[in-house]
Design a protein around this motif. Sequence first.
Motif, PDB file in Angstrom:
ATOM      1  N   ARG A 216     -24.567  44.367 -24.852  1.00 19.15           N
ATOM      2  CA  ARG A 216     -25.490  44.353 -23.709  1.00 19.15           C
ATOM      3  C   ARG A 216     -24.953  43.478 -22.585  1.00 19.15           C
ATOM      4  NH1 ARG A 216     -30.629  41.888 -25.728  1.00 19.15           N
ATOM      5  NH2 ARG A 216     -31.071  41.839 -23.490  1.00 19.15           N
ATOM      6  N   LEU A 217     -24.411  42.313 -22.935  1.00 14.43           N
ATOM      7  CA  LEU A 217     -23.869  41.415 -21.920  1.00 14.43           C
ATOM      8  C   LEU A 217     -22.653  42.036 -21.243  1.00 14.43           C
ATOM      9  CD1 LEU A 217     -23.875  38.652 -20.502  1.00 14.43           C
ATOM     10  CD2 LEU A 217     -22.398  37.820 -22.357  1.00 14.43           C
ATOM     11  N   PHE A 218     -21.752  42.602 -22.035  1.00 13.62           N
ATOM     12  CA  PHE A 218     -20.562  43.217 -21.462  1.00 13.62           C
ATOM     13  C   PHE A 218     -20.935  44.397 -20.568  1.00 13.62           C
ATOM     14  CE2 PHE A 218     -17.609  41.768 -25.163  1.00 13.62           C
ATOM     15  CZ  PHE A 218     -17.599  40.484 -24.645  1.00 13.62           C
ATOM     16  N   ALA A 219     -21.926  45.176 -20.988  1.00 11.55           N
ATOM     17  CA  ALA A 219     -22.355  46.322 -20.176  1.00 11.55           C
ATOM     18  C   ALA A 219     -22.943  45.849 -18.851  1.00 11.55           C
ATOM     19  CB  ALA A 219     -23.372  47.159 -20.945  1.00 11.55           C
ATOM     20  N   ALA A 220     -23.739  44.786 -18.891  1.00 18.73           N
ATOM     21  CA  ALA A 220     -24.333  44.275 -17.663  1.00 18.73           C
ATOM     22  C   ALA A 220     -23.261  43.726 -16.720  1.00 18.73           C
ATOM     23  CB  ALA A 220     -25.348  43.181 -17.986  1.00 18.73           C
ATOM     24  N   MET A 221     -22.289  43.005 -17.268  1.00 24.16           N
ATOM     25  CA  MET A 221     -21.257  42.403 -16.426  1.00 24.16           C
ATOM     26  C   MET A 221     -20.312  43.447 -15.828  1.00 24.16           C
ATOM     27  SD  MET A 221     -21.616  39.204 -15.893  1.00 24.16           S
ATOM     28  CE  MET A 221     -20.021  38.975 -15.090  1.00 24.16           C
ATOM     29  N   SER A 222     -20.225  44.609 -16.430  1.00 22.39           N
ATOM     30  CA  SER A 222     -19.353  45.660 -15.889  1.00 22.39           C
ATOM     31  C   SER A 222     -20.156  46.768 -15.208  1.00 22.39           C
ATOM     32  CB  SER A 222     -18.495  46.259 -17.012  1.00 22.39           C
ATOM     33  OG  SER A 222     -19.311  46.805 -18.042  1.00 22.39           O
ATOM     34  N   SER A 223     -21.435  46.512 -14.966  1.00 20.47           N
ATOM     35  CA  SER A 223     -22.295  47.558 -14.390  1.00 20.47           C
ATOM     36  C   SER A 223     -22.084  47.730 -12.894  1.00 20.47           C
ATOM     37  CB  SER A 223     -23.770  47.229 -14.660  1.00 20.47           C
ATOM     38  OG  SER A 223     -24.159  46.016 -14.024  1.00 20.47           O
ATOM     39  N   ARG A 224     -21.485  46.738 -12.223  1.00 22.51           N
ATOM     40  CA  ARG A 224     -21.354  46.787 -10.767  1.00 22.51           C
ATOM     41  C   ARG A 224     -19.912  47.000 -10.325  1.00 22.51           C
ATOM     42  NH1 ARG A 224     -23.423  42.448  -7.697  1.00 22.51           N
ATOM     43  NH2 ARG A 224     -21.902  41.146  -8.765  1.00 22.51           N
ATOM     44  N   ARG A 225     -18.985  46.425 -11.065  1.00 23.27           N
ATOM     45  CA  ARG A 225     -17.553  46.553 -10.769  1.00 23.27           C
ATOM     46  C   ARG A 225     -16.794  46.041 -11.986  1.00 23.27           C
ATOM     47  NH1 ARG A 225     -19.592  42.668  -7.679  1.00 23.27           N
ATOM     48  NH2 ARG A 225     -19.564  44.011  -5.855  1.00 23.27           N
ATOM     49  N   ARG A 226     -15.479  46.075 -11.921  1.00 23.88           N
ATOM     50  CA  ARG A 226     -14.693  45.545 -13.023  1.00 23.88           C
ATOM     51  C   ARG A 226     -14.939  44.045 -13.161  1.00 23.88           C
ATOM     52  NH1 ARG A 226      -8.144  46.058 -13.666  1.00 23.88           N
ATOM     53  NH2 ARG A 226      -8.178  44.473 -12.018  1.00 23.88           N
ATOM     54  N   CYS A 227     -14.898  43.584 -14.406  1.00 17.09           N
ATOM     55  CA  CYS A 227     -15.131  42.171 -14.710  1.00 17.09           C
ATOM     56  C   CYS A 227     -13.962  41.627 -15.518  1.00 17.09           C
ATOM     57  CB  CYS A 227     -16.431  42.013 -15.503  1.00 17.09           C
ATOM     58  SG  CYS A 227     -16.740  40.332 -16.119  1.00 17.09           S
ATOM     59  N   PHE A 228     -13.490  40.456 -15.134  1.00 13.33           N
ATOM     60  CA  PHE A 228     -12.494  39.747 -15.924  1.00 13.33           C
ATOM     61  C   PHE A 228     -13.230  38.745 -16.797  1.00 13.33           C
ATOM     62  CE2 PHE A 228      -9.523  36.214 -16.658  1.00 13.33           C
ATOM     63  CZ  PHE A 228      -8.472  36.904 -17.239  1.00 13.33           C
ATOM     64  N   ALA A 229     -13.058  38.870 -18.105  1.00 19.02           N
ATOM     65  CA  ALA A 229     -13.810  38.058 -19.060  1.00 19.02           C
ATOM     66  C   ALA A 229     -12.892  37.125 -19.833  1.00 19.02           C
ATOM     67  CB  ALA A 229     -14.563  38.948 -20.039  1.00 19.02           C
ATOM     68  N   VAL A 230     -13.316  35.876 -19.955  1.00 14.08           N
ATOM     69  CA  VAL A 230     -12.689  34.904 -20.850  1.00 14.08           C
ATOM     70  C   VAL A 230     -13.724  34.587 -21.922  1.00 14.08           C
ATOM     71  CG1 VAL A 230     -11.752  32.578 -21.117  1.00 14.08           C
ATOM     72  CG2 VAL A 230     -11.235  33.916 -19.049  1.00 14.08           C
ATOM     73  N   VAL A 231     -13.377  34.837 -23.176  1.00 11.86           N
ATOM     74  CA  VAL A 231     -14.279  34.576 -24.299  1.00 11.86           C
ATOM     75  C   VAL A 231     -13.560  33.630 -25.248  1.00 11.86           C
ATOM     76  CG1 VAL A 231     -15.630  35.579 -26.177  1.00 11.86           C
ATOM     77  CG2 VAL A 231     -15.283  36.882 -24.059  1.00 11.86           C
ATOM     78  N   CYS A 232     -14.154  32.478 -25.500  1.00 13.41           N
ATOM     79  CA  CYS A 232     -13.473  31.489 -26.333  1.00 13.41           C
ATOM     80  C   CYS A 232     -14.490  30.519 -26.916  1.00 13.41           C
ATOM     81  CB  CYS A 232     -12.428  30.716 -25.532  1.00 13.41           C
ATOM     82  SG  CYS A 232     -13.095  29.733 -24.162  1.00 13.41           S
ATOM     83  N   SER A 233     -14.009  29.712 -27.830  1.00 14.04           N
ATOM     84  CA  SER A 233     -14.797  28.586 -28.337  1.00 14.04           C
ATOM     85  C   SER A 233     -14.396  27.334 -27.579  1.00 14.04           C
ATOM     86  CB  SER A 233     -14.546  28.400 -29.830  1.00 14.04           C
ATOM     87  OG  SER A 233     -15.214  27.259 -30.330  1.00 14.04           O
ATOM     88  N   ASP A 234     -15.327  26.409 -27.478  1.00 17.58           N
ATOM     89  CA  ASP A 234     -15.012  25.133 -26.833  1.00 17.58           C
ATOM     90  C   ASP A 234     -14.468  24.113 -27.830  1.00 17.58           C
ATOM     91  OD1 ASP A 234     -17.484  25.054 -28.110  1.00 17.58           O
ATOM     92  OD2 ASP A 234     -18.362  23.632 -26.708  1.00 17.58           O
ATOM     93  N   HIS A 235     -14.778  24.285 -29.091  1.00 16.91           N
ATOM     94  CA  HIS A 235     -14.285  23.445 -30.182  1.00 16.91           C
ATOM     95  C   HIS A 235     -14.796  24.065 -31.470  1.00 16.91           C
ATOM     96  CE1 HIS A 235     -18.340  21.871 -30.890  1.00 16.91           C
ATOM     97  NE2 HIS A 235     -18.445  21.770 -29.564  1.00 16.91           N
ATOM     98  N   GLY A 236     -14.223  23.668 -32.598  1.00 14.18           N
ATOM     99  CA  GLY A 236     -14.742  24.112 -33.884  1.00 14.18           C
ATOM    100  C   GLY A 236     -15.659  23.056 -34.481  1.00 14.18           C
ATOM    101  N   THR A 237     -15.893  23.177 -35.772  1.00 10.77           N
ATOM    102  CA  THR A 237     -16.741  22.206 -36.455  1.00 10.77           C
ATOM    103  C   THR A 237     -16.391  22.196 -37.937  1.00 10.77           C
ATOM    104  OG1 THR A 237     -19.027  21.389 -36.559  1.00 10.77           O
ATOM    105  CG2 THR A 237     -18.681  23.722 -37.053  1.00 10.77           C
ATOM    106  N   THR A 238     -16.815  21.172 -38.656  1.00 11.35           N
ATOM    107  CA  THR A 238     -16.496  21.047 -40.076  1.00 11.35           C
ATOM    108  C   THR A 238     -17.749  21.189 -40.922  1.00 11.35           C
ATOM    109  OG1 THR A 238     -16.652  18.639 -39.835  1.00 11.35           O
ATOM    110  CG2 THR A 238     -14.456  19.605 -39.748  1.00 11.35           C
ATOM    111  N   TYR A 239     -17.553  21.761 -42.098  1.00 11.01           N
ATOM    112  CA  TYR A 239     -18.627  21.919 -43.084  1.00 11.01           C
ATOM    113  C   TYR A 239     -18.150  21.322 -44.408  1.00 11.01           C
ATOM    114  CZ  TYR A 239     -20.819  25.223 -39.856  1.00 11.01           C
ATOM    115  OH  TYR A 239     -21.420  25.814 -38.756  1.00 11.01           O
TER     116      TYR A 239
END
Length: 268
Positions: A216-239
């Motif tokens: 849904r998010l990707f569809a909305a962001m590309s609904s008007r024109r092409r979108c350049f997307a950066v998808v990443c984590s900011d840090h991990g975590t320990t369990y």
Amino acid sequence: MNEVVGRDDLLLLTLDTLRHDVAAELAAAGRIPHLARHLPGGAWEKRHAPGSFTYASHQAMFAGFLPTPAGPGPHPRLFAARFAGSESTAGRTYVFDTPDLVSALASAGYRTVCVGGVGFFNKQGALGDVLPSMFQESHWEPEFGVASPTSFEAQVDRAERVIGSLPAEQRLFLFLNVSALHQPNWFHLPGATREAGDSLATHAAALEYVDRHIGRLFAAMSSRRRCFAVVCSDHGTTYGDDGYTGHRLAHEAVWTVPYAHFFLEPSA
């Protein structure tokens, strides 16, 4: 990036606290199909986080220091403030003269919007307002936070409304901090209990939850024109890794993060 900026919409999506090993395992097993179809080669890139917790990492990323490729560098960056002697600024780097990328994009005519998630974006105190205040428009509700089992759905709802309200010609830089991976995440795994707490399995289930709604998010962001997307984590975590629990510490599970960037075509 000098061709992208000014032409395309931009999305920075941080999957807060997502571990690289969990993300890579789920992509390889076909458990996050909606994300994996956009990952180059169907796999995450292994990178090193610029900070060990949310505030530090996002301050760095907003200054142009996205997670660094895990191999020896230097590695040219997508965005960089003009800085004499920078070894990671190259010809393809979008270089800006403001203190941060957010204000640089605003100066370039973008509408800059933050949809917050974890507490550093909740605007409920001075510290929680530092990062959101960098944007022209910022949003946070309790439904977006770490305690909400439907946080990502609520965040996407808000992003859709923001995108739908913009004039067609207005370029957009949307930043969205996904809180679903952050502790507590036990409620994303069927049968898990508050008493048993969070684990690698509930962390993985939270990523699967995000994947179910990311289209849904990707569809909305590309609904008007092409979108350049950066998808990443900011840090991990320990369990419990080597006796550690949580983050804001120096451990491989914290410093190693998944990363990808790609275009979302209008037909998406």
